[in-house]
Design a protein around this motif. Structure first.
Motif, PDB file in Angstrom:
ATOM      1  N   GLY A 174       0.820  -1.217   0.000  1.00  0.00           N
ATOM      2  CA  GLY A 174       0.000   0.000   0.000  1.00  0.00           C
ATOM      3  C   GLY A 174       0.849   1.260   0.000  1.00  0.00           C
ATOM      4  N   VAL A 175       1.942   1.249   0.789  1.00  0.00           N
ATOM      5  CA  VAL A 175       2.826   2.414   0.809  1.00  0.00           C
ATOM      6  C   VAL A 175       3.473   2.636  -0.554  1.00  0.00           C
ATOM      7  CG1 VAL A 175       4.951   3.329   1.814  1.00  0.00           C
ATOM      8  CG2 VAL A 175       3.226   2.267   3.285  1.00  0.00           C
ATOM      9  N   VAL A 176       3.891   1.549  -1.184  1.00  0.00           N
ATOM     10  CA  VAL A 176       4.526   1.682  -2.500  1.00  0.00           C
ATOM     11  C   VAL A 176       3.542   2.227  -3.519  1.00  0.00           C
ATOM     12  CG1 VAL A 176       5.542   0.368  -4.396  1.00  0.00           C
ATOM     13  CG2 VAL A 176       6.266  -0.078  -2.045  1.00  0.00           C
ATOM     14  N   ARG A 177       2.316   1.708  -3.504  1.00  0.00           N
ATOM     15  CA  ARG A 177       1.311   2.208  -4.451  1.00  0.00           C
ATOM     16  C   ARG A 177       1.037   3.687  -4.219  1.00  0.00           C
ATOM     17  NH1 ARG A 177      -1.464  -2.632  -2.928  1.00  0.00           N
ATOM     18  NH2 ARG A 177      -1.246  -4.285  -4.493  1.00  0.00           N
ATOM     19  N   ALA A 178       0.955   4.110  -2.955  1.00  0.00           N
ATOM     20  CA  ALA A 178       0.655   5.510  -2.667  1.00  0.00           C
ATOM     21  C   ALA A 178       1.811   6.434  -2.999  1.00  0.00           C
ATOM     22  CB  ALA A 178       0.289   5.658  -1.188  1.00  0.00           C
ATOM     23  N   SER A 179       3.055   5.909  -2.927  1.00  0.00           N
ATOM     24  CA  SER A 179       4.212   6.783  -3.143  1.00  0.00           C
ATOM     25  C   SER A 179       4.714   6.785  -4.572  1.00  0.00           C
ATOM     26  CB  SER A 179       5.352   6.339  -2.218  1.00  0.00           C
ATOM     27  OG  SER A 179       5.745   5.006  -2.506  1.00  0.00           O
ATOM     28  N   LEU A 180       4.196   5.900  -5.417  1.00  0.00           N
ATOM     29  CA  LEU A 180       4.703   5.858  -6.790  1.00  0.00           C
ATOM     30  C   LEU A 180       4.356   7.134  -7.558  1.00  0.00           C
ATOM     31  CD1 LEU A 180       4.138   2.166  -7.973  1.00  0.00           C
ATOM     32  CD2 LEU A 180       6.293   3.370  -7.594  1.00  0.00           C
ATOM     33  N   GLN A 181       3.119   7.638  -7.403  1.00  0.00           N
ATOM     34  CA  GLN A 181       2.727   8.846  -8.130  1.00  0.00           C
ATOM     35  C   GLN A 181       3.555  10.059  -7.701  1.00  0.00           C
ATOM     36  OE1 GLN A 181       0.584   8.973 -10.642  1.00  0.00           O
ATOM     37  NE2 GLN A 181       0.966  11.161 -10.939  1.00  0.00           N
ATOM     38  N   PRO A 182       3.687  10.355  -6.376  1.00  0.00           N
ATOM     39  CA  PRO A 182       4.560  11.479  -6.001  1.00  0.00           C
ATOM     40  C   PRO A 182       6.005  11.269  -6.415  1.00  0.00           C
ATOM     41  CG  PRO A 182       3.126  10.882  -4.177  1.00  0.00           C
ATOM     42  CD  PRO A 182       2.973   9.817  -5.205  1.00  0.00           C
ATOM     43  N   LEU A 183       6.471  10.036  -6.367  1.00  0.00           N
ATOM     44  CA  LEU A 183       7.848   9.768  -6.779  1.00  0.00           C
ATOM     45  C   LEU A 183       8.044  10.040  -8.263  1.00  0.00           C
ATOM     46  CD1 LEU A 183      10.644   8.713  -6.024  1.00  0.00           C
ATOM     47  CD2 LEU A 183       9.825   6.391  -6.503  1.00  0.00           C
ATOM     48  N   ALA A 184       7.048   9.658  -9.073  1.00  0.00           N
ATOM     49  CA  ALA A 184       7.146   9.948 -10.500  1.00  0.00           C
ATOM     50  C   ALA A 184       7.153  11.449 -10.758  1.00  0.00           C
ATOM     51  CB  ALA A 184       5.988   9.277 -11.245  1.00  0.00           C
ATOM     52  N   ASP A 185       6.273  12.193 -10.043  1.00  0.00           N
ATOM     53  CA  ASP A 185       6.274  13.651 -10.197  1.00  0.00           C
ATOM     54  C   ASP A 185       7.610  14.252  -9.774  1.00  0.00           C
ATOM     55  OD1 ASP A 185       3.673  13.357 -11.021  1.00  0.00           O
ATOM     56  OD2 ASP A 185       2.806  13.817  -9.052  1.00  0.00           O
ATOM     57  N   LEU A 186       8.149  13.773  -8.658  1.00  0.00           N
ATOM     58  CA  LEU A 186       9.431  14.294  -8.185  1.00  0.00           C
ATOM     59  C   LEU A 186      10.555  13.981  -9.164  1.00  0.00           C
ATOM     60  CD1 LEU A 186      11.072  15.612  -5.919  1.00  0.00           C
ATOM     61  CD2 LEU A 186      11.273  13.349  -4.858  1.00  0.00           C
ATOM     62  N   THR A 187      10.523  12.780  -9.734  1.00  0.00           N
ATOM     63  CA  THR A 187      11.560  12.412 -10.700  1.00  0.00           C
ATOM     64  C   THR A 187      11.489  13.279 -11.940  1.00  0.00           C
ATOM     65  OG1 THR A 187      11.444  10.136  -9.878  1.00  0.00           O
ATOM     66  CG2 THR A 187      12.538  10.489 -11.980  1.00  0.00           C
ATOM     67  N   GLU A 188      10.275  13.516 -12.439  1.00  0.00           N
ATOM     68  CA  GLU A 188      10.137  14.382 -13.608  1.00  0.00           C
ATOM     69  C   GLU A 188      10.621  15.802 -13.300  1.00  0.00           C
ATOM     70  OE1 GLU A 188       6.104  14.170 -14.761  1.00  0.00           O
ATOM     71  OE2 GLU A 188       6.270  12.207 -15.735  1.00  0.00           O
ATOM     72  N   ALA A 189      10.284  16.311 -12.118  1.00  0.00           N
ATOM     73  CA  ALA A 189      10.746  17.656 -11.760  1.00  0.00           C
ATOM     74  C   ALA A 189      12.264  17.708 -11.640  1.00  0.00           C
ATOM     75  CB  ALA A 189      10.104  18.083 -10.439  1.00  0.00           C
ATOM     76  N   ALA A 190      12.855  16.666 -11.025  1.00  0.00           N
ATOM     77  CA  ALA A 190      14.311  16.632 -10.907  1.00  0.00           C
ATOM     78  C   ALA A 190      14.976  16.536 -12.271  1.00  0.00           C
ATOM     79  CB  ALA A 190      14.731  15.452 -10.024  1.00  0.00           C
ATOM     80  N   ALA A 191      14.378  15.740 -13.175  1.00  0.00           N
ATOM     81  CA  ALA A 191      14.949  15.633 -14.516  1.00  0.00           C
ATOM     82  C   ALA A 191      14.881  16.961 -15.247  1.00  0.00           C
ATOM     83  CB  ALA A 191      14.209  14.543 -15.307  1.00  0.00           C
ATOM     84  N   ALA A 192      13.740  17.668 -15.112  1.00  0.00           N
ATOM     85  CA  ALA A 192      13.630  18.984 -15.757  1.00  0.00           C
ATOM     86  C   ALA A 192      14.634  19.975 -15.168  1.00  0.00           C
ATOM     87  CB  ALA A 192      12.202  19.506 -15.593  1.00  0.00           C
ATOM     88  N   THR A 193      14.821  19.928 -13.843  1.00  0.00           N
ATOM     89  CA  THR A 193      15.785  20.829 -13.206  1.00  0.00           C
ATOM     90  C   THR A 193      17.204  20.515 -13.662  1.00  0.00           C
ATOM     91  OG1 THR A 193      14.333  20.965 -11.280  1.00  0.00           O
ATOM     92  CG2 THR A 193      16.609  21.675 -10.994  1.00  0.00           C
ATOM     93  N   THR A 194      17.535  19.223 -13.730  1.00  0.00           N
ATOM     94  CA  THR A 194      18.875  18.836 -14.178  1.00  0.00           C
ATOM     95  C   THR A 194      19.111  19.252 -15.616  1.00  0.00           C
ATOM     96  OG1 THR A 194      18.784  16.947 -12.670  1.00  0.00           O
ATOM     97  CG2 THR A 194      20.440  16.891 -14.402  1.00  0.00           C
ATOM     98  N   LYS A 195      18.080  19.084 -16.450  1.00  0.00           N
ATOM     99  CA  LYS A 195      18.225  19.491 -17.847  1.00  0.00           C
ATOM    100  C   LYS A 195      18.428  20.993 -17.963  1.00  0.00           C
ATOM    101  CE  LYS A 195      15.916  19.054 -22.324  1.00  0.00           C
ATOM    102  NZ  LYS A 195      14.713  18.548 -23.027  1.00  0.00           N
ATOM    103  N   ALA A 196      17.698  21.763 -17.140  1.00  0.00           N
ATOM    104  CA  ALA A 196      17.852  23.215 -17.188  1.00  0.00           C
ATOM    105  C   ALA A 196      19.206  23.654 -16.648  1.00  0.00           C
ATOM    106  CB  ALA A 196      16.727  23.880 -16.391  1.00  0.00           C
ATOM    107  N   ALA A 197      19.699  22.934 -15.626  1.00  0.00           N
ATOM    108  CA  ALA A 197      20.983  23.303 -15.029  1.00  0.00           C
ATOM    109  C   ALA A 197      22.153  22.613 -15.698  1.00  0.00           C
ATOM    110  CB  ALA A 197      20.976  22.948 -13.540  1.00  0.00           C
ATOM    111  N   GLY A 198      21.930  21.965 -16.822  1.00  0.00           N
ATOM    112  CA  GLY A 198      23.014  21.264 -17.502  1.00  0.00           C
ATOM    113  C   GLY A 198      24.191  22.144 -17.865  1.00  0.00           C
TER     114      GLY A 198
END
Length: 287
Positions: free
Chosen positions: A205-229
């Motif tokens: 249950g914890v994994v299912r609940a945290s997958l969506q926020p984790l995906a959002d966080l990963t996308e945001a981190a990827a966008a930040t890394t791409k911008a700060a490249g």
């Protein structure tokens, strides 16, 4: 009435005869090449055949002598006995019901890992090449490492032998310890299984609940890394440039330290050498 098959034409007959002749010629050429290789290999005129036969005879004789020794026979007996024990103890495991889920797990892991292995194959090959170059560069250290390992093994051998003797003499006590642990832990196993099931359900249950926020966080981190490249690349360039500037200083310091160490070694060896004349001081200027 059955029809009479038509006879092959003259061109067909010539074509089949030419094909048969070509195939026969190729076979004869191949047989001639094989015969020529065999004759050249065992030709007694240049000594090659005699040398091959001498090496074969010598090797066969040495193998026969080595395998006939009591040590080799005992080693063969131990190998066969070990393999027999492994096969006897492993046969019930293959037919045990537990082996079916294990085989299914291995099959699933293999099917899941094949795409991953295909993806990482170039990186693994490059890593293996680099590792081979590193081992080749470190080859001067390998004899010393082997010597240290052999010394450590020789030092540990008496301890292992003593531990084996102690455990062999304490077999009844060890059996009592095993029986006591089994009797103490057996009632707890059903409770542990129930707790494990509850923990697995809660974890899922914890994994299912945290997958969506984790995906959002990963996308945001990827966008930040791409911008700060560009900033990261500029920082890496500054770091590399700084290391390049420090390299001559580090090399000069290491060279000076080496000269000082050599001078100190010469002075110490001159001071403790019994062959040194009294009153003679050997000094090396470290410039």
């Amino acid at each position: 009435m059955a029809t009479i098959p038509s006879l092959p034409s003259r061109d067909d007959v010539l074509r089949m005869a030419r094909s048969t002749t070509d195939i026969t010629g190729q076979l004869l050429d191949t047989a001639g090449n094989i015969t020529r290789i065999a004759i050249n290999t065992f030709d007694p005129r240049d000594g090659s055949g005699q040398e091959v036969l001498k090496v074969l005879r010598r090797t066969t004789a040495e193998l026969a002598e080595a395998s006939a020794s009591p040590q080799a026979q005992e080693a063969f007996y131990r190998i066969v006995d070990t393999l027999t024990r492994l096969g006897t103890s492993g046969a019930p495991l293959a037919a045990h019901p537990v082996s079916a889920p294990a085989q299914a797990l291995l099959t699933a892991l293999g099917d899941s890992l094949l795409p991953v292995l295909d993806a990482v194959e170039p990186a693994v090959e490059e890593f293996a090449t680099a590792l081979g170059e590193l081992v080749e560069a470190m080859s001067p250290l390998l004899p010393a490492t082997a010597g240290l390992t052999a010394g450590a093994l020789l030092a540990l051998t008496p301890l292992i032998r003593a531990a084996a003797d102690v455990l062999r003499d304490s077999s009844p006590e060890l059996r009592r310890v095993a029986d006591a642990l089994t009797a103490a832990l057996a009632p707890l196993m059903p409770l542990q299984v129930a707790l494990a099931e509850r923990a697995a359900a809660a974890g899922a249950g914890v994994v299912r609940a945290s997958l969506q926020p984790l995906a959002d966080l990963t996308e945001a981190a990827a966008a930040t890394t791409k911008a700060a490249g560009p900033v990261l690349v500029a920082g890496e360039e500054l770091l590399v440039a700084g290391l390049e500037q420090l390299q001559p200083v580090l090399l000069a310091g290491a060279s000076r330290a080496g000269r000082v160490a050599r001078a100190a070694a010469v002075r110490v060896s001159a001071a403790v050498s019994p062959a040194a004349e009294p009153g003679v001081v050997v000094s090396v200027a470290a410039g």
